[in-house]
Design a protein around this motif. Structure first.
Motif, PDB file in Angstrom:
ATOM      1  N   UNK A 158       4.752   8.269   0.656  1.00 37.42           N
ATOM      2  CA  UNK A 158       4.066   6.978   0.518  1.00 37.42           C
ATOM      3  C   UNK A 158       3.450   6.614   1.855  1.00 37.42           C
ATOM      4  N   UNK A 159       2.385   5.810   1.787  1.00 35.98           N
ATOM      5  CA  UNK A 159       1.658   5.422   2.997  1.00 35.98           C
ATOM      6  C   UNK A 159       2.581   4.739   3.993  1.00 35.98           C
ATOM      7  N   UNK A 160       2.330   4.977   5.271  1.00 31.00           N
ATOM      8  CA  UNK A 160       3.163   4.355   6.298  1.00 31.00           C
ATOM      9  C   UNK A 160       2.411   3.329   7.139  1.00 31.00           C
ATOM     10  N   UNK A 161       1.136   3.080   6.811  1.00 30.95           N
ATOM     11  CA  UNK A 161       0.370   2.040   7.500  1.00 30.95           C
ATOM     12  C   UNK A 161      -0.147   1.064   6.456  1.00 30.95           C
ATOM     13  N   UNK A 162       0.086  -0.218   6.689  1.00 31.45           N
ATOM     14  CA  UNK A 162      -0.324  -1.280   5.761  1.00 31.45           C
ATOM     15  C   UNK A 162      -1.011  -2.384   6.553  1.00 31.45           C
ATOM     16  N   UNK A 163      -2.306  -2.549   6.296  1.00 29.57           N
ATOM     17  CA  UNK A 163      -3.075  -3.618   6.952  1.00 29.57           C
ATOM     18  C   UNK A 163      -3.372  -4.694   5.916  1.00 29.57           C
ATOM     19  N   UNK A 164      -2.931  -5.889   6.182  1.00 27.27           N
ATOM     20  CA  UNK A 164      -3.083  -6.998   5.236  1.00 27.27           C
ATOM     21  C   UNK A 164      -4.078  -7.997   5.818  1.00 27.27           C
ATOM     22  N   UNK A 203      15.077   3.571  -2.130  1.00 24.49           N
ATOM     23  CA  UNK A 203      15.635   3.299  -3.458  1.00 24.49           C
ATOM     24  C   UNK A 203      14.926   4.114  -4.528  1.00 24.49           C
ATOM     25  N   UNK A 204      13.632   4.387  -4.324  1.00 21.34           N
ATOM     26  CA  UNK A 204      12.850   5.154  -5.289  1.00 21.34           C
ATOM     27  C   UNK A 204      12.807   6.642  -4.969  1.00 21.34           C
ATOM     28  N   UNK A 205      13.433   7.034  -3.870  1.00 19.32           N
ATOM     29  CA  UNK A 205      13.440   8.444  -3.498  1.00 19.32           C
ATOM     30  C   UNK A 205      12.155   8.912  -2.848  1.00 19.32           C
ATOM     31  N   UNK A 206      11.375   7.979  -2.265  1.00 22.46           N
ATOM     32  CA  UNK A 206      10.115   8.326  -1.623  1.00 22.46           C
ATOM     33  C   UNK A 206      10.317   8.561  -0.134  1.00 22.46           C
ATOM     34  N   UNK A 207       9.337   9.213   0.482  1.00 27.19           N
ATOM     35  CA  UNK A 207       9.425   9.586   1.893  1.00 27.19           C
ATOM     36  C   UNK A 207       8.240   9.021   2.670  1.00 27.19           C
ATOM     37  N   UNK A 231       9.324  -6.990   7.109  1.00 26.18           N
ATOM     38  CA  UNK A 231       8.525  -6.364   6.053  1.00 26.18           C
ATOM     39  C   UNK A 231       8.650  -4.846   6.112  1.00 26.18           C
ATOM     40  N   UNK A 232       8.620  -4.288   7.315  1.00 29.51           N
ATOM     41  CA  UNK A 232       8.728  -2.842   7.483  1.00 29.51           C
ATOM     42  C   UNK A 232      10.064  -2.341   6.943  1.00 29.51           C
ATOM     43  N   UNK A 233      11.144  -3.036   7.268  1.00 28.03           N
ATOM     44  CA  UNK A 233      12.468  -2.632   6.794  1.00 28.03           C
ATOM     45  C   UNK A 233      12.573  -2.769   5.271  1.00 28.03           C
ATOM     46  N   UNK A 234      11.936  -3.809   4.743  1.00 30.00           N
ATOM     47  CA  UNK A 234      11.972  -4.021   3.295  1.00 30.00           C
ATOM     48  C   UNK A 234      11.269  -2.883   2.562  1.00 30.00           C
ATOM     49  N   UNK A 235      10.092  -2.488   3.050  1.00 28.68           N
ATOM     50  CA  UNK A 235       9.367  -1.371   2.442  1.00 28.68           C
ATOM     51  C   UNK A 235      10.168  -0.078   2.556  1.00 28.68           C
ATOM     52  N   UNK A 236      10.766   0.122   3.717  1.00 28.20           N
ATOM     53  CA  UNK A 236      11.556   1.337   3.933  1.00 28.20           C
ATOM     54  C   UNK A 236      12.702   1.417   2.920  1.00 28.20           C
ATOM     55  N   UNK A 237      13.370   0.285   2.709  1.00 24.44           N
ATOM     56  CA  UNK A 237      14.489   0.253   1.758  1.00 24.44           C
ATOM     57  C   UNK A 237      14.011   0.500   0.333  1.00 24.44           C
ATOM     58  N   UNK A 262       2.217  13.085  -4.249  1.00 25.49           N
ATOM     59  CA  UNK A 262       3.263  14.023  -4.670  1.00 25.49           C
ATOM     60  C   UNK A 262       3.037  15.372  -3.991  1.00 25.49           C
ATOM     61  N   UNK A 263       4.036  15.820  -3.234  1.00 25.79           N
ATOM     62  CA  UNK A 263       3.997  17.127  -2.587  1.00 25.79           C
ATOM     63  C   UNK A 263       4.866  18.095  -3.384  1.00 25.79           C
ATOM     64  N   UNK A 264       5.161  19.257  -2.822  1.00 29.23           N
ATOM     65  CA  UNK A 264       5.949  20.270  -3.526  1.00 29.23           C
ATOM     66  C   UNK A 264       7.372  19.794  -3.774  1.00 29.23           C
TER      67      UNK A 264
END
Length: 265
Positions: free
Chosen positions: A52-58, A89-93, A79-85, A45-47
């Motif tokens: 949210x994290x932009x790198x995901x290693x599975x 939807x949650x208002x995250x960046x 997967x990248x597009x799904x996370x982005x969507x 949470x910023x000002x």
């Protein structure tokens, strides 16, 4: 985003338990669900924004990794597009479009996974939607793609059983957090560091994101330190540009790497 650009090494590992016992193998939708969980768990949470994290290693067991790897980068882009969507939807960046990597790892149990997340504003994820607009390389983009399928990073199998393609030489980590990891040496340049886009990714806090480049030459290999913070050492001597031969001890951070000749060659 300059504040969040400094997030480095926060990489949190999340273990998942066994999935549906009735299923024969890990399903792509299960990967997607776990990525969303990791994204939500590690939001910052910023000002005025929630990042949210932009790198995901599975990390998956090879038996689960193999079938998924057959989908190629198309699956990773999906997967990248799904996370982005989901983030929208949650208002995250995101700092950038999310980058997804799948790694095979013998230390992970079948039908389980380990998810590592990180923040990095320097990556450039290509969804392949504008690939014909500009064929010229981007000088600021040191890699063409940020989606990867990688083979086993650690295993208890003998080195000969891990090489797979019978290369003449390979690079082995003999000391450090990633001890036991190997990488076959081909003719292409190899980037080593903590950055998820490196050919050899090290989980060593003293290693820079892009620490050193190893390139093949007529008489062996060339090492180029890429302006690392803690330097690159060959047989105890700090170097910036130097040849390396089989048996030389290449030290970066807490990690020691050695070029080895395969007994299969």
């Amino acid at each position: 985003m300059s504040l969040l650009a400094r997030f480095e090494g926060m990489a949190e590992f999340l273990f998942t338990g066994a999935f549906k016992k009735g299923a024969a193998r890990l399903q792509p939708v299960e990967i997607a669900k776990e990525l969303v969980k990791a994204m939500l768990k590690n939001k910052q949470v910023s000002i005025s924004q929630v990042y949210v994290a932009n790198i995901y290693r599975v990390y998956l067991h090879p038996s689960d990794w193999g079938p998924l790897a057959s989908f190629g980068d198309v699956f990773l882009i999906e997967l990248s597009k799904y996370l982005f969507a989901e983030a929208e939807r949650n208002g995250y960046t995101f700092l950038t479009k999310p980058a997804i990597e799948l790694h095979a790892d013998e230390t992970v149990n079948p039908r389980e996974m380990v998810v590592e997340v990180d923040f990095d504003d320097s990556i450039d994820v290509d969804w392949r939607e504008e690939e014909n607009e500009d064929n010229e390389p981007n000088g600021s983009n040191w890699r063409e793609s940020t989606t990867f399928f990688r083979e086993s990073v650690k295993t208890n199998l003998p080195v000969e059983d891990r090489l797979g393609r019978n290369p003449e030489y390979f690079l082995e980590i003999i000391e450090g957090p990633d001890k036991g990891q190997i990488l076959t040496l081909q003719n292409a340049d190899i980037f080593i560091g903590r950055h998820g886009q490196c050919d050899l990714v090290l989980h060593d806090p003293e290693v820079s994101r892009r620490h050193v480049k190893l390139a093949s030459g007529e008489n062996g290999w060339w090492l180029d330190d890429l302006g690392s913070t803690n330097g690159t050492f060959v047989n105890g001597q700090r170097i910036t540009h130097q040849t390396a031969a089989p048996g030389d001890r290449i030290q970066i951070g807490q990690s020691v790497l050695v070029i080895q000749k395969s007994s299969l060659a």
